[in-house]
Write a protein that holds these residues in place. Structure first.
Motif, PDB file in Angstrom:
ATOM      1  N   GLU A   1       0.916  -1.200   0.039  1.00  0.00           N
ATOM      2  CA  GLU A   1       0.061  -0.007  -0.128  1.00  0.00           C
ATOM      3  C   GLU A   1       1.075   1.373   0.099  1.00  0.00           C
ATOM      4  N   ALA A   2       1.898   1.098   0.705  1.00  0.00           N
ATOM      5  CA  ALA A   2       2.981   2.205   0.540  1.00  0.00           C
ATOM      6  C   ALA A   2       3.894   2.265  -0.450  1.00  0.00           C
ATOM      7  N   LYS A   3       3.843   1.558  -1.546  1.00  0.00           N
ATOM      8  CA  LYS A   3       4.598   1.501  -2.676  1.00  0.00           C
ATOM      9  C   LYS A   3       6.101   1.635  -2.314  1.00  0.00           C
ATOM     10  N   VAL A   4       6.398   0.904  -1.276  1.00  0.00           N
ATOM     11  CA  VAL A   4       7.781   0.403  -0.915  1.00  0.00           C
ATOM     12  C   VAL A   4       8.501  -0.530  -1.870  1.00  0.00           C
ATOM     13  N   ARG A   5       9.515  -0.173  -2.396  1.00  0.00           N
ATOM     14  CA  ARG A   5      10.154  -1.193  -3.210  1.00  0.00           C
ATOM     15  C   ARG A   5      10.792  -2.479  -2.522  1.00  0.00           C
ATOM     16  N   LEU A   6      10.622  -3.626  -2.893  1.00  0.00           N
ATOM     17  CA  LEU A   6      10.960  -4.993  -1.988  1.00  0.00           C
ATOM     18  C   LEU A   6      12.147  -5.512  -2.882  1.00  0.00           C
ATOM     19  N   ILE A   7      13.004  -5.908  -2.069  1.00  0.00           N
ATOM     20  CA  ILE A   7      14.198  -6.844  -2.463  1.00  0.00           C
ATOM     21  C   ILE A   7      14.110  -7.895  -1.531  1.00  0.00           C
ATOM     22  N   ALA A   8      14.370  -9.098  -1.889  1.00  0.00           N
ATOM     23  CA  ALA A   8      14.069 -10.112  -0.972  1.00  0.00           C
ATOM     24  C   ALA A   8      14.812 -11.633  -1.454  1.00  0.00           C
ATOM     25  N   SER A   9      15.233 -12.406  -0.488  1.00  0.00           N
ATOM     26  CA  SER A   9      15.587 -13.733  -0.881  1.00  0.00           C
ATOM     27  C   SER A   9      14.662 -14.695  -0.115  1.00  0.00           C
ATOM     28  N   GLY A  10      14.034 -15.748  -0.760  1.00  0.00           N
ATOM     29  CA  GLY A  10      13.191 -16.582  -0.300  1.00  0.00           C
ATOM     30  C   GLY A  10      13.795 -18.075  -0.516  1.00  0.00           C
ATOM     31  N   ALA A  11      12.958 -18.907   0.283  1.00  0.00           N
ATOM     32  CA  ALA A  11      13.216 -20.522   0.161  1.00  0.00           C
ATOM     33  C   ALA A  11      12.700 -20.947  -1.160  1.00  0.00           C
ATOM     34  N   ASP A  12      11.648 -20.154  -2.076  1.00  0.00           N
ATOM     35  CA  ASP A  12      11.434 -20.681  -3.176  1.00  0.00           C
ATOM     36  C   ASP A  12      10.557 -19.256  -3.701  1.00  0.00           C
ATOM     37  N   GLU A  13      10.033 -19.526  -4.964  1.00  0.00           N
ATOM     38  CA  GLU A  13       9.123 -18.360  -5.544  1.00  0.00           C
ATOM     39  C   GLU A  13       8.141 -18.239  -4.811  1.00  0.00           C
ATOM     40  N   PRO A  14       7.554 -17.009  -4.857  1.00  0.00           N
ATOM     41  CA  PRO A  14       6.415 -16.393  -3.856  1.00  0.00           C
ATOM     42  C   PRO A  14       5.176 -17.620  -3.987  1.00  0.00           C
ATOM     43  N   GLU A  15       4.711 -17.901  -5.138  1.00  0.00           N
ATOM     44  CA  GLU A  15       3.679 -19.160  -5.227  1.00  0.00           C
ATOM     45  C   GLU A  15       3.816 -20.480  -4.529  1.00  0.00           C
ATOM     46  N   GLN A  16       5.318 -20.797  -4.328  1.00  0.00           N
ATOM     47  CA  GLN A  16       5.577 -21.898  -3.686  1.00  0.00           C
ATOM     48  C   GLN A  16       5.983 -21.822  -2.184  1.00  0.00           C
ATOM     49  N   LEU A  17       5.879 -20.729  -1.393  1.00  0.00           N
ATOM     50  CA  LEU A  17       6.253 -20.279  -0.108  1.00  0.00           C
ATOM     51  C   LEU A  17       5.290 -20.948   0.859  1.00  0.00           C
ATOM     52  N   TYR A  18       3.912 -21.055   0.436  1.00  0.00           N
ATOM     53  CA  TYR A  18       2.958 -21.637   1.436  1.00  0.00           C
ATOM     54  C   TYR A  18       1.990 -22.330   0.742  1.00  0.00           C
ATOM     55  N   ASN A  19       2.456 -23.576   0.548  1.00  0.00           N
ATOM     56  CA  ASN A  19       1.588 -24.407  -0.316  1.00  0.00           C
ATOM     57  C   ASN A  19       0.342 -25.297   0.246  1.00  0.00           C
ATOM     58  N   GLU A  20       0.624 -25.303   1.768  1.00  0.00           N
ATOM     59  CA  GLU A  20      -0.575 -26.192   2.558  1.00  0.00           C
ATOM     60  C   GLU A  20      -0.551 -25.974   4.011  1.00  0.00           C
ATOM     61  N   GLY A  21      -1.765 -26.304   4.615  1.00  0.00           N
ATOM     62  CA  GLY A  21      -1.915 -25.778   5.633  1.00  0.00           C
ATOM     63  C   GLY A  21      -2.957 -24.590   5.902  1.00  0.00           C
ATOM     64  N   GLU A  22      -3.577 -24.261   7.147  1.00  0.00           N
ATOM     65  CA  GLU A  22      -4.185 -23.255   7.450  1.00  0.00           C
ATOM     66  C   GLU A  22      -3.703 -21.989   7.113  1.00  0.00           C
ATOM     67  N   GLY A  23      -4.062 -20.992   6.208  1.00  0.00           N
ATOM     68  CA  GLY A  23      -3.559 -19.849   5.779  1.00  0.00           C
ATOM     69  C   GLY A  23      -3.003 -19.797   4.314  1.00  0.00           C
ATOM     70  N   SER A  24      -2.942 -20.991   3.959  1.00  0.00           N
ATOM     71  CA  SER A  24      -2.201 -21.285   2.482  1.00  0.00           C
ATOM     72  C   SER A  24      -3.038 -20.614   1.475  1.00  0.00           C
ATOM     73  N   PHE A  25      -4.700 -20.915   1.433  1.00  0.00           N
ATOM     74  CA  PHE A  25      -5.519 -20.188   0.309  1.00  0.00           C
ATOM     75  C   PHE A  25      -5.201 -18.642   0.626  1.00  0.00           C
ATOM     76  N   GLU A  26      -5.439 -18.205   1.667  1.00  0.00           N
ATOM     77  CA  GLU A  26      -5.370 -16.735   1.948  1.00  0.00           C
ATOM     78  C   GLU A  26      -4.100 -15.952   1.397  1.00  0.00           C
ATOM     79  N   PHE A  27      -2.950 -16.895   1.524  1.00  0.00           N
ATOM     80  CA  PHE A  27      -1.563 -16.483   0.921  1.00  0.00           C
ATOM     81  C   PHE A  27      -1.509 -16.438  -0.383  1.00  0.00           C
ATOM     82  N   GLU A  28      -2.298 -16.683  -1.233  1.00  0.00           N
ATOM     83  CA  GLU A  28      -2.337 -16.705  -2.772  1.00  0.00           C
ATOM     84  C   GLU A  28      -2.315 -15.270  -3.041  1.00  0.00           C
TER      85      GLU A  28
END
Length: 365
Positions: free
Chosen positions: A319-346
């Motif tokens: 919302e603040a239009k802050v530029r984000l640069i990050a490293s993660g365990a996987d691509e964004p779509e693959q970070l949270y694939n199962e369990g409670e909250g995974s659907f909302e994470f889409e």
């Protein structure tokens, strides 16, 4: 007294900065401030207590007119402020406005403990005794405690002959916009207009976006190669400099491990492994223009609370239009694939993907 324009031309010749017509157009205003300081007699300093009691020589004449340089993010305001501090030959301090106000609030607390009736004047006098030129970077007023004392603070500094130069992303009239009791803040805006020349750095080039636009801003997996890439971007954006910064939120706060030139850097657990909430992340999004987050892990039921905080953090940055640069365990779509909250994470994954676009966030004010 040196000239900012001379240093600018030198840096261009050395290839350390790229020439920009809008930046060049404001150089005479920066030179004017230094020329005015050189032409004015140095104010005679009195101790804070002697000045408070009215003992000794009369107060110095008002300071030479300062400068309020405003414009969009990444236009080079901080770089020009650095050049001004380097060119000055009088006692100068170059400090982030937020850091300075934290120091002032600490000084006011000490004055209250002493029982001072006027707590602002002795604190301001202590500052005036040490510097002739104050260079503030990134003036923004979001805290009511700062809003209520900044006018009086500036008034005393200017009376004592301190010249103030500041940068901001906002025109003066937009400072503390919609803030609580804003009517009490309006005289400070008048003071800025009276005592500081207001100049807009109207560049169409966002130099900070230019360093990242079109380049990779999401690195996975979060291994040694990703860290090296993140370190390289940090060095490019900040020159390798940085120090912790306290983010204040309603009388409390948390620490951002690294901050320099509007760029913040932290690990996932620094921001999401602590009991932080929306107000904290909103304050963070106001404090930075670029945020680098290291080592975002896979998210699941095992770190559900941390995942919820991460979602809230990304919403605030988005919302603040802050530029984000990050490293993660996987691509964004693959970070949270199962369990409670995974659907909302889409939705969060979609935002993380959008925030990687080269032109994302350029409409930020």
């Amino acid at each position: 007294m040196g000239k900012v324009s001379d240093l600018y031309r030198q840096r261009v010749a050395e290839g350390r900065i790229r020439p920009d017509a809008a930046q060049q157009s404001v150089l005479p205003h920066l030179d004017r401030v230094l020329d005015d300081i050189a032409a004015a007699p140095a104010p005679e300093k009195r101790s804070a207590w002697r000045a408070f009691l009215g003992v000794g020589s009369p107060p110095p004449a008002p300071a030479a007119r300062g400068l309020y340089l405003w414009g969009g993010v990444g236009r080079g305001k901080s770089m020009l402020m650095d050049l001004m501090a380097e060119a000055a030959t009088v006692p100068v301090r170059r400090v982030h406005f937020h850091e300075f106000m934290q120091e002032i609030q600490a000084g006011l607390n000490r004055a209250r403990l002493r029982g001072d009736r006027d707590t602002v004047r002795p604190v301001a006098m202590e500052v005036a005794a040490k510097v002739r030129l104050l260079c503030f970077d990134e003036m923004q007023i979001t805290d009511i405690a700062d809003a209520m004392i900044v006018g009086r603070l500036f008034q005393v500094l200017l009376e004592q002959g301190v010249v103030i130069v500041t940068t901001s992303n906002r025109v003066p009239e937009d400072l503390y916009k919609h803030g609580l009791n804003r009517q009490l803040f309006l005289p400070f805006i008048d003071l800025i207009r009276q005592r500081l020349e207001v100049v807009c750095l109207d560049s169409q080039v966002d130099h900070r976006q230019g360093r990242t636009a079109g380049g990779q801003v999401w690195f996975c997996p979060a291994d040694a190669a990703a860290k090296a890439a993140m370190d390289g971007i940090w060095d490019e954006l900040t020159g390798g400099e940085g120090a912790p910064r306290r983010i204040e939120v309603g009388g409390r706060g948390f620490d951002l491990p690294l901050f320099a030139e509007g760029v913040g850097r932290a690990g996932f657990w620094d921001l999401c492994g602590k009991p932080l909430g929306p107000a904290d992340y909103l304050a963070l999004s106001r404090a930075v223009q670029v945020l680098m987050i290291d080592a975002i892990p896979r998210l699941s039921a095992s770190n559900y609370n941390e995942a919820k905080r991460f979602v809230t953090l990304i919403d605030a940055l988005y919302e603040a239009k802050v530029r984000l640069i990050a490293s993660g365990a996987d691509e964004p779509e693959q970070l949270y694939n199962e369990g409670e909250g995974s659907f909302e994470f889409e939705r969060t994954a979609s935002r993380l993907r959008e925030m990687q676009d080269a032109d994302w966030g350029q409409q930020a004010d």
